[in-house]
Structures are given as C-alpha cells and as structure tokens.
Scaffold this motif. Structure first.
Motif, PDB file in Angstrom:
ATOM      1  N   ASP A 153       0.833  -1.202   0.000  1.00  0.00           N
ATOM      2  CA  ASP A 153       0.000   0.000   0.000  1.00  0.00           C
ATOM      3  C   ASP A 153       0.869   1.253   0.000  1.00  0.00           C
ATOM      4  OD1 ASP A 153      -2.652   1.355   0.332  1.00  0.00           O
ATOM      5  OD2 ASP A 153      -1.719   2.007   2.202  1.00  0.00           O
ATOM      6  N   GLN A 155       3.909   1.416  -1.139  1.00  0.00           N
ATOM      7  CA  GLN A 155       4.533   1.483  -2.455  1.00  0.00           C
ATOM      8  C   GLN A 155       3.574   2.054  -3.496  1.00  0.00           C
ATOM      9  OE1 GLN A 155       6.081  -2.368  -3.400  1.00  0.00           O
ATOM     10  NE2 GLN A 155       7.493  -2.411  -1.689  1.00  0.00           N
ATOM     11  N   ALA A 156       2.312   1.608  -3.437  1.00  0.00           N
ATOM     12  CA  ALA A 156       1.325   2.132  -4.381  1.00  0.00           C
ATOM     13  C   ALA A 156       1.118   3.631  -4.179  1.00  0.00           C
ATOM     14  CB  ALA A 156       0.003   1.377  -4.223  1.00  0.00           C
ATOM     15  N   GLN A 159       4.183   5.374  -5.573  1.00  0.00           N
ATOM     16  CA  GLN A 159       4.149   5.366  -7.035  1.00  0.00           C
ATOM     17  C   GLN A 159       3.149   6.391  -7.562  1.00  0.00           C
ATOM     18  OE1 GLN A 159       1.818   2.426  -9.387  1.00  0.00           O
ATOM     19  NE2 GLN A 159       3.820   1.566  -9.828  1.00  0.00           N
ATOM     20  N   GLY A 160       1.958   6.399  -6.968  1.00  0.00           N
ATOM     21  CA  GLY A 160       0.955   7.372  -7.383  1.00  0.00           C
ATOM     22  C   GLY A 160       1.385   8.798  -7.092  1.00  0.00           C
ATOM     23  N   ARG A 276       3.279  -4.213 -10.245  1.00  0.00           N
ATOM     24  CA  ARG A 276       2.358  -3.210  -9.709  1.00  0.00           C
ATOM     25  C   ARG A 276       2.055  -3.481  -8.244  1.00  0.00           C
ATOM     26  NH1 ARG A 276      -1.821  -0.426 -13.642  1.00  0.00           N
ATOM     27  NH2 ARG A 276      -2.970  -0.338 -11.686  1.00  0.00           N
ATOM     28  N   PRO A 277       2.330  -2.503  -7.364  1.00  0.00           N
ATOM     29  CA  PRO A 277       2.089  -2.715  -5.933  1.00  0.00           C
ATOM     30  C   PRO A 277       0.615  -2.834  -5.569  1.00  0.00           C
ATOM     31  CG  PRO A 277       2.813  -0.467  -6.362  1.00  0.00           C
ATOM     32  CD  PRO A 277       2.989  -1.219  -7.628  1.00  0.00           C
ATOM     33  N   ASP A 278      -0.281  -2.223  -6.372  1.00  0.00           N
ATOM     34  CA  ASP A 278      -1.696  -2.365  -6.032  1.00  0.00           C
ATOM     35  C   ASP A 278      -2.176  -3.796  -6.253  1.00  0.00           C
ATOM     36  OD1 ASP A 278      -1.317  -2.073  -8.775  1.00  0.00           O
ATOM     37  OD2 ASP A 278      -3.283  -1.165  -9.103  1.00  0.00           O
ATOM     38  N   ARG A 281      -0.733  -5.770  -3.372  1.00  0.00           N
ATOM     39  CA  ARG A 281      -1.511  -5.482  -2.167  1.00  0.00           C
ATOM     40  C   ARG A 281      -2.797  -6.307  -2.143  1.00  0.00           C
ATOM     41  NH1 ARG A 281      -3.234   0.454  -2.218  1.00  0.00           N
ATOM     42  NH2 ARG A 281      -4.410  -0.347  -3.981  1.00  0.00           N
ATOM     43  N   LYS A 448       3.317   4.677 -14.595  1.00  0.00           N
ATOM     44  CA  LYS A 448       2.517   4.280 -13.422  1.00  0.00           C
ATOM     45  C   LYS A 448       1.782   2.975 -13.688  1.00  0.00           C
ATOM     46  CE  LYS A 448      -1.228   5.823 -10.408  1.00  0.00           C
ATOM     47  NZ  LYS A 448      -2.249   6.874 -10.153  1.00  0.00           N
ATOM     48  N   GLY A 451       3.788  -0.111 -13.340  1.00  0.00           N
ATOM     49  CA  GLY A 451       4.325  -0.393 -12.011  1.00  0.00           C
ATOM     50  C   GLY A 451       5.713   0.154 -11.805  1.00  0.00           C
ATOM     51  N   TRP A 454       8.932   0.993  -8.305  1.00  0.00           N
ATOM     52  CA  TRP A 454       9.080   0.116  -7.141  1.00  0.00           C
ATOM     53  C   TRP A 454       9.592  -1.264  -7.543  1.00  0.00           C
ATOM     54  CZ3 TRP A 454       8.831   2.723  -2.857  1.00  0.00           C
ATOM     55  CH2 TRP A 454       8.135   3.931  -2.862  1.00  0.00           C
TER      56      TRP A 454
END
Length: 454
Positions: A153, A155-156, A159-160, A276-278, A281, A448, A451, A454
């Motif tokens: 979370d 990381q996301a 990134q965002g 992608r961290p999302d 997650r 983005k 990903g 990260w």
C-alpha cells in the motif's frame, strides 16, 4: 474435563498433523500474451526502472519527487501503518509461545484475638494453548500478509505520488507555455489594432472594424488572468504534494522546452502482476483473508490448554526458599465448543465470504491494470500523431495570420479575414500546448500503469 499430562501430550502429538491450512488455490486470471496497443512501441525503449522520472531529463523534477517521497504526509502516514502492522505481526507470533508470569505474595490472618499466622509465596505460573489445528499459525499468516499488504500500500501510494508530482509539474510548465503563447498572439492582435486605428483615422477602416479588433484584443487580454490563476493553483497543488506550503516552493523552469519525452518498452503483460504494488496489495489481502478463514474453522475445534506452576511457600519469610517448601503443579485440559447459537459458524461464513470477495477484488485489480496499460499505450501512440498534425496546423495558422496582416495593410483583403486568422492562430497555439502536455502526461501514466518506481 481434565486429563493427566501424559495422555494430553500424547493426544497433542497425534493431532498435530491435522491443522487447518489456509487455501492457496491461485485465482484464475486471463493474462494476454502481448499488448494490443504496443505494435508501434519501439522494442529498444527504456525499461521501467526505480527512478523512472529521471528519463524526462529534468533535474528539478527529480528534486521535487525526491522531496515528496520524504515529506508527503500521506506517505508518512502509510509508513506508520506499516509499523503498526509489524507490531501486530510480532504479537501474533508471540501468541505461539507459552506465557510465564512471576508472582510473589505475603499475607497475615487472625483467628480469635491471640492466634495469628503468616503466609509467604513466590514462584512462576505458566500457561500454553496447543496450536493443534493451526489457529495460531493462521493468525501469524494473516498478520504477516497484512504487513505485506501495508508495505505494498505504501509502495502504491509512493508510485501514485511520484506520478502525480510529475503530471502536476508538467501541467504547471504547460500553463506557462500557454500563457506565453497567449501573450504572443495578444502582441500580434495589438499590432493589428494599431493598423486598424490608423486606417480608421484616415477613413480607410470602418468603426465596426475598429470595434471588432478592440473586442478581439480585449478577449485575448481576458484570457491571460485565467491562465495565470490556473498556473498559481497548479503551483499550490504541487506544493501540497511535495509536503510544503506554496511560499517555499520555488520552481525555476517556466516552459516544457527541454523536457525529454522518453520511449518506454512495456515488456510482457504478465510482468505487471509482480510489478504493480496495487496488485501485490490485493494479493496479500486475499492471503490474509484466506488465513482468517482457516483460523475461523480451527476455532470450531477443541482446544488443549496446559497450565503449570512452580514455587515456594512458607509461614516464615526466612524459610521461604527452603527445599521443603517447594510446590509444583501441572494440568492439561480440553475445551470444546458445545453451543454458541451459531456464532462460530457465522464467523466462519463471514470470513469465507470476505475471502471470496477479495479474490474477485484481486481479479478486478489485474483487469484494471491491463486496461490502464493498454489505454496509456494507445494515448502515447495517438497523441504523437495528433501533435505532429497539430504542429503543421499551428505553423500554417501562423503563416496565414502573417499573410493576412500583410495583405490587409496593403488593402488586398477584408478585415474579417484578419480577424478569423487571428482567432485561428490563438486556437491552434492553445491546442498545440495542450497536446504537448497530454503526451507527457500519457508517458507518466504509462510508467505508473506498468508499475514503475518500485
């Protein structure tokens, strides 16, 4: 019901292999073999690396993103959520071990007036619930998955945040370009107004033409404050992202000129499942929910609890630790749910539904990720074509405006032609600036979506 220690230990050994394990069945995913919109993407483009924003070749952007990743309040709050999840995970692991307490007491009691007695005790008490069905281990698995989810979370969010800082910075510079272009077109309009005024004085231009050109100049002047306001608001938004107030945000650049537009190699679609961290997650949250299901099932089974104590007791404090006063006890017991009006079954069903929900959430996150990448690739492709066409349209609008002004001075065209070329030039200049910004924003969006960072 109480069992002697030896039978209880034997029963624990016999049942230790019957733990309820969390479900690890992979979620069915439809992963494409290649990107549909990547046909024109160069294979030799830049790979998505950690500091993807450096590929734009702007040190000021690098500094802003670096500052945001340190000072942004939302990101700092996410770090505290990670610390909280780590503490909960440590607590869950600690639950697998026995609890040992030290105790000491002193008492004095009376019987009648003359008879009094003292009592002293010191020792240790221990308790332990055997994790026969994996209840404790499921709790550890769930808490560790929650910790991983908190990390992803953060990381996301990071990134965002980096993407939003980059897009907002480019928007600020784009508004500077639009402001400059509007001022340049205003200068042309004011120059033509001088010509119209001179002609009107000489009787070669009508009052209508003069009024029309004055209105055109006023309209262009009115557009400048609106662009300046938007630029100031964008600077304020950028300051908030960086984690400071607008007075401390100093931006040296004033234009998008010099910003490199990178070419990005998107790689394979399957790579974003780990990039992608999302998505990671959502995967961790699913693992935690599945562990909760295992824990809820294990809670419906009997529990074996062991208790023990050891210490000394004496009527005199001086003799407290005499070997004759040594005391010890060990007990084992089985506790099984008999009637709870369906509470444990309801908890199991609720956790199972939650796990099923998160499985669909995970699948939805993967689908959304593929959509994001395809949309960003399509945007990059078609915006490149749009900018090329817009550059031609803007160049022709400038040429038409210059020719119309020259011919109007010579009396070869009507004033309406000049007015129309003026309006067209302003529109084409605006469109070119906005298209240039849209291409940079699309590149940020692609980083983005893949990903990056990260």
């Amino acid at each position: 019901m109480r069992l002697p220690p030896a039978p209880a230990l034997a029963l624990m050994a016999a049942l230790s292999g019957c733990a309820v394990a969390p479900d690890t069945t992979p979620v069915a995913l439809d992963v494409p073999a290649a990107w549909t919109s990547a046909a024109d993407t160069p294979a030799a483009g830049l790979a998505v690396d950690t500091a993807w924003w450096r590929s734009f070749g702007n040190p000021e952007l690098d500094a802003l993103i670096g500052e945001a990743l340190v000072a942004n309040p939302d990101l700092a709050a996410a770090r505290q959520r990670i610390a909280r999840a780590a503490a909960i995970a440590r607590g869950a692991r600690a639950d697998l071990y026995p609890v040992v307490d030290a105790s000491a007491s002193a008492s004095r009691s009376w019987q009648g007036r003359d008879r009094a007695s003292n009592g002293f005790r010191a020792g240790f008490d221990a308790s332990y619930e055997a994790d026969l069905w994996g209840l404790g281990r499921a709790g550890v698995t769930a808490s560790e998955a929650d910790l991983a989810a908190a990390g992803f979370d953060r990381q996301a969010l990071g990134q965002g945040l980096a993407a939003e800082v980059a897009a907002t910075y480019f928007q600020y510079l784009s508004l500077g370009d639009r402001l400059d272009r509007a001022q340049r077109v205003l200068g042309i309009a004011e120059r033509i107004l001088t010509v119209v005024e001179a002609k009107a004085t000489a009787g070669a231009a009508s009052g209508l033409e003069l009024a029309q050109q004055r209105g055109a100049v006023a309209s262009l002047r009115a557009s400048l404050p609106d662009l300046a306001r938007s630029r100031a608001e964008t600077a304020n938004a950028l300051a908030a992202l960086v984690g400071t107030h607008p007075g401390r945000l100093g931006i040296a650049a004033r234009t998008l000129e010099g910003i490199t537009l990178p070419e990005v190699a998107p790689g394979l679609p399957s790579e974003i499942l780990v990039r992608r961290p999302d998505i990671r997650r959502a995967e961790a949250q699913l693992a935690a929910a599945r562990a909760d299901v295992a824990a809820a099932r294990a809670a419906m089974l009997p529990a074996v609890r062991l208790t023990g104590s050891a210490g000394y007791a004496s009527d005199a404090l001086a003799d407290l630790f005499d070997p004759a006063g040594f005391l010890a006890s060990l007990a084992a017991g089985i506790v099984a749910p008999v009637f709870d009006a369906g509470r444990l079954e309801a908890q199991r069903d609720a956790t199972a539904a939650r796990a099923a929900e998160l499985a669909e959430t995970y699948r939805g996150a993967v689908i959304a990720a593929f959509r994001d990448v395809e949309s960003a690739l399509a945007a990059i492709r078609y915006l490149a074509e749009a900018e090329a066409a817009q550059q031609v349209a803007t160049a022709e609008a400038r040429r038409a405006n210059d020719l119309a002004e020259i011919r109007y001075r010579a009396g070869a065209v009507e004033f309406l032609t000049v007015l129309e070329t003026q309006r067209s030039l302003f529109q084409q200049e605006e469109a070119l600036a906005q298209t240039r910004y849209a291409r940079l924003a699309a590149a940020v969006g692609l980083y983005k979506a893949l990903g990056g960072g990260w």
